[in-house]
Design an enzyme around this catalytic site. Structure first.
Site, mmCIF file in Angstrom:
data_model
loop_
_atom_site.group_PDB
_atom_site.id
_atom_site.type_symbol
_atom_site.label_atom_id
_atom_site.label_comp_id
_atom_site.label_asym_id
_atom_site.label_seq_id
_atom_site.Cartn_x
_atom_site.Cartn_y
_atom_site.Cartn_z
ATOM 1 N N ARG A 171 0.945 -1.137 0.134
ATOM 2 C CA ARG A 171 0.058 0.075 0.102
ATOM 3 C C ARG A 171 1.008 1.190 0.145
ATOM 4 O O ARG A 171 1.793 1.265 0.790
ATOM 5 C CB ARG A 171 -0.856 0.049 1.307
ATOM 6 C CG ARG A 171 -1.646 1.253 1.546
ATOM 7 C CD ARG A 171 -2.749 1.651 0.482
ATOM 8 N NE ARG A 171 -3.660 2.617 0.851
ATOM 9 C CZ ARG A 171 -3.219 3.856 0.653
ATOM 10 N NH1 ARG A 171 -2.178 4.438 0.266
ATOM 11 N NH2 ARG A 171 -4.348 4.801 1.088
ATOM 12 N N GLU A 207 -11.290 5.313 -5.261
ATOM 13 C CA GLU A 207 -11.646 4.096 -5.153
ATOM 14 C C GLU A 207 -11.768 3.583 -6.640
ATOM 15 O O GLU A 207 -12.202 4.455 -7.403
ATOM 16 C CB GLU A 207 -12.795 3.674 -4.237
ATOM 17 C CG GLU A 207 -12.540 3.940 -3.008
ATOM 18 C CD GLU A 207 -11.744 2.982 -2.254
ATOM 19 O OE1 GLU A 207 -11.600 1.793 -2.451
ATOM 20 O OE2 GLU A 207 -10.778 3.508 -1.228
ATOM 21 N N ARG A 249 -1.349 -5.296 5.109
ATOM 22 C CA ARG A 249 -0.477 -4.941 3.844
ATOM 23 C C ARG A 249 0.749 -4.033 4.475
ATOM 24 O O ARG A 249 0.492 -3.214 5.483
ATOM 25 C CB ARG A 249 -1.251 -3.725 2.805
ATOM 26 C CG ARG A 249 -2.411 -4.742 2.219
ATOM 27 C CD ARG A 249 -3.227 -3.970 1.257
ATOM 28 N NE ARG A 249 -3.930 -2.658 2.223
ATOM 29 C CZ ARG A 249 -4.675 -1.920 1.767
ATOM 30 N NH1 ARG A 249 -5.005 -1.904 0.437
ATOM 31 N NH2 ARG A 249 -5.145 -0.735 2.343
#
Length: 156
Positions: A49, A57, A91
């Site tokens: 990330r 998004e 992540r």
């Protein structure tokens, strides 16, 4: 005494800088504008990330364009990265650098108007200036009169 303090301070700062290990990997997937999948030297897939940036998004305006921008920059390239943290999904949060001139991917995304400077997690004045410039010049998602930050979009 002052001299000893300066040496100690120098050693502490140097240790901190070099304690963040720079890793190398090949980008094998782009999940969205701010999340990529890399293959490390042991052929492990790792989801990264991006640090300091928040991209729209997928279902949001400019979500597809942000993903394409990230893909155009690093897909199938060997990158360098520094893990800065882990997010709530497990992540690795990373600062990604690419090409021979070590471009910082998060900065390039913000300059291109493909994401917000993630001020909640970053105090970078340089990234804030890049975002201000993109807004002022209506670059990328800033062409919209009222772009909605991804964190607000997810609440809808």
């Amino acid at each position: 005494m002052k001299y000893s303090f300066k040496i100690l301070l120098f050693l502490l700062v140097t240790n901190f800088i070099y304690s963040q290990k720079t890793l190398t990997a090949k980008v094998v997937g782009i999940k969205d504008g701010d999340t990529v999948v890399v293959l490390d030297s042991l052929n492990n897939q790792i989801t990264l990330r991006l640090a300091e940036v928040d991209c729209p998004e997928k279902s949001q305006p400019f979500g597809t364009k942000a993903k394409q921008f990230t893909s155009d920059q690093i897909y199938l390239k060997t990158i360098k990265y520094v893990v800065t943290d882990t997010d709530r999904y497990g992540r690795s949060i990373a600062m990604i650098y690419y090409d021979v001139d070590n471009k910082y991917l998060s900065a390039e995304i913000i300059k291109a108007g493909m994401g917000w400077h993630y001020k909640r997690y970053s105090k970078s004045k340089e990234l804030a200036l890049f975002e201000d410039n993109a807004k002022k010049n209506k670059i990328g998602l800033w062409i919209d009169n009222n772009p909605i930050e991804p964190s607000e979009w997810r609440k809808q």
